[in-house]
Scaffold this active site. Structure first.
Site, PDB file in Angstrom:
ATOM      1  CG  ASP A  71      -1.991   0.970   1.269  1.00  0.00           C
ATOM      2  OD1 ASP A  71      -2.356   1.458   0.183  1.00  0.00           O
ATOM      3  OD2 ASP A  71      -2.514   1.260   2.368  1.00  0.00           O
ATOM      4  CG  ASP A  90       0.605   7.871  -3.514  1.00  0.00           C
ATOM      5  OD1 ASP A  90       0.441   8.640  -4.494  1.00  0.00           O
ATOM      6  OD2 ASP A  90       0.145   8.107  -2.381  1.00  0.00           O
TER       7      ASP A  90
HETATM    8 ZN    ZN Z   1      -4.585   5.069   0.855  1.00  0.00          ZN
END
Ligand code: ZN
Length: 342
Positions: free
Chosen positions: A83, A105
């Site tokens: 994540d 990300d």
């Molecule tokens: Zn998140």
């Protein structure tokens, strides 16, 4: 059953028209709770670890806990997902460790705090896609930023995803899944009143889905923060302020428009904390960790089960045979990084 790649799991979800919960883990009881829920509802599942979780538990402990989950529950397809990877190096270390999916990300810079520009995001995400697809691993990217801070990650600023930019991003990077920012945030304090469709900018999901019908969309910060869980914490001495999360019916609306992965973390934290507070309140003399961890595990399992049923993944564990990473790598090579759902 071997681990499955997140790409295959989401392709199947797309075929079946359902969503799959991605639940965060830091320790044994969380892994167990999620797997018990998956087993009881016969659900495929995504287990994910943030960089903070990998540090907290130590990589090797966490990875082997997740691996143990697949051994104990051989009938449940499980994807292991990093994540919020903050850079190609973090994603590479997850791939080397054995994760079958990573999130790059690039909406934030490597510090995980400063909003990054579009070209930076494209560049680092593309780099991770090339490295990951080579070995069959799935990649999730993010465009736009969420509010809130999670494990020290997040700018605290919200910038909603621009649908046209999403098309360019997916074309240039070749990501398998795209996290979109629609006004949700990480953590327990998402909204000060029940959010409606306007507050949640569900129209963005619909628009992106129209422009990118074959891209798997991801909703982050999608805990529902149920009042009954907050109430238990407060009833037993906690101090959680009034707060609202993302209502389950809004997530179901998103699932109708291409949302395939739904990240849930806060709800499990709330369930565990309430159960632990309640246990100590009932027997202040108790000191065996199992006395409070067992009800915590049970409470987390119940939340996960409810989400699995609401997202529609329940009953779908036996639908398919997992492709190996080698088979996925072969497929990527043939597709030339094109994003098409199965
Ligand atoms: Zn998140």
């Amino acid at each position: 059953m071997p681990l499955v790649t997140m790409r295959q799991l989401l392709d199947e979800a797309s075929k079946g028209g359902y969503g799959v919960g991605a639940f965060n883990v830091n320790n044994l009881e969380q892994v167990q709770a999620i797997m018990m829920a998956a087993s009881e509802t016969n659900s495929p599942v995504i287990i994910q670890a943030s960089s903070g979780a990998r540090k907290y538990a130590n990589d090797r402990f966490l990875y082997h806990l997740m691996l143990a989950a697949t051994e104990v529950y051989p009938d449940i397809p499980v994807a292991l997902h990093q994540d919020h990877g903050n850079g190609p190096a973090t994603c590479k270390s997850a791939i080397d460790l054995g994760f079958t999916s990573v999130m790059m990300d690039g909406s934030l810079e490597e510090d995980g705090k400063t909003p990054a520009d579009f070209e930076y995001n494209v560049r680092v995400t593309r780099e991770v896609v090339e490295m990951a697809h080579e070995v069959g691993v799935t990649v999730e990217g993010e465009l736009g930023t969420l509010g809130g801070i999670e494990d020290g990650h997040g700018s605290g600023e919200v910038s909603l995803t621009d649908p046209d930019q999403a098309v360019e991003f997916v074309e240039r990077t070749g990501v398998d899944a795209l996290a979109v920012a629609i006004g949700t945030s990480h953590g327990a304090y998402k909204f000060t009143k029940e959010p409606d469709r306007e507050v949640l900018a569900m129209n963005i999901i619909e628009e992106i889905n129209q422009k990118l019908p074959n891209t798997h969309l991801v909703m982050h910060g999608s805990s529902s923060v149920p009042k009954e869980l907050v109430d238990i914490i407060n009833e037993y001495g906690g101090e959680i302020r009034p707060t609202w999360g993302v209502p389950v019916h809004e997530i179901q609306e998103g699932i109708k428009h291409g949302v395939r992965k739904i990240n849930v973390d806060t709800d499990l934290r709330l369930a565990a904390t309430g159960a632990i507070r309640k246990a100590f309140n009932e027997d202040p003399g108790a000191f065996d960790p199992r006395f409070y961890l067992k009800p915590a595990r049970e409470a987390m399992k119940e939340v996960v089960k409810a989400r699995m049923e609401a997202f529609g993944q329940a009953g779908h564990a036996g639908d398919y045979e997992p492709l190996t990473l080698e088979e996925m790598a072969e497929r990527y090579k043939k597709e030339g990084h094109q994003l098409t759902t199965g």
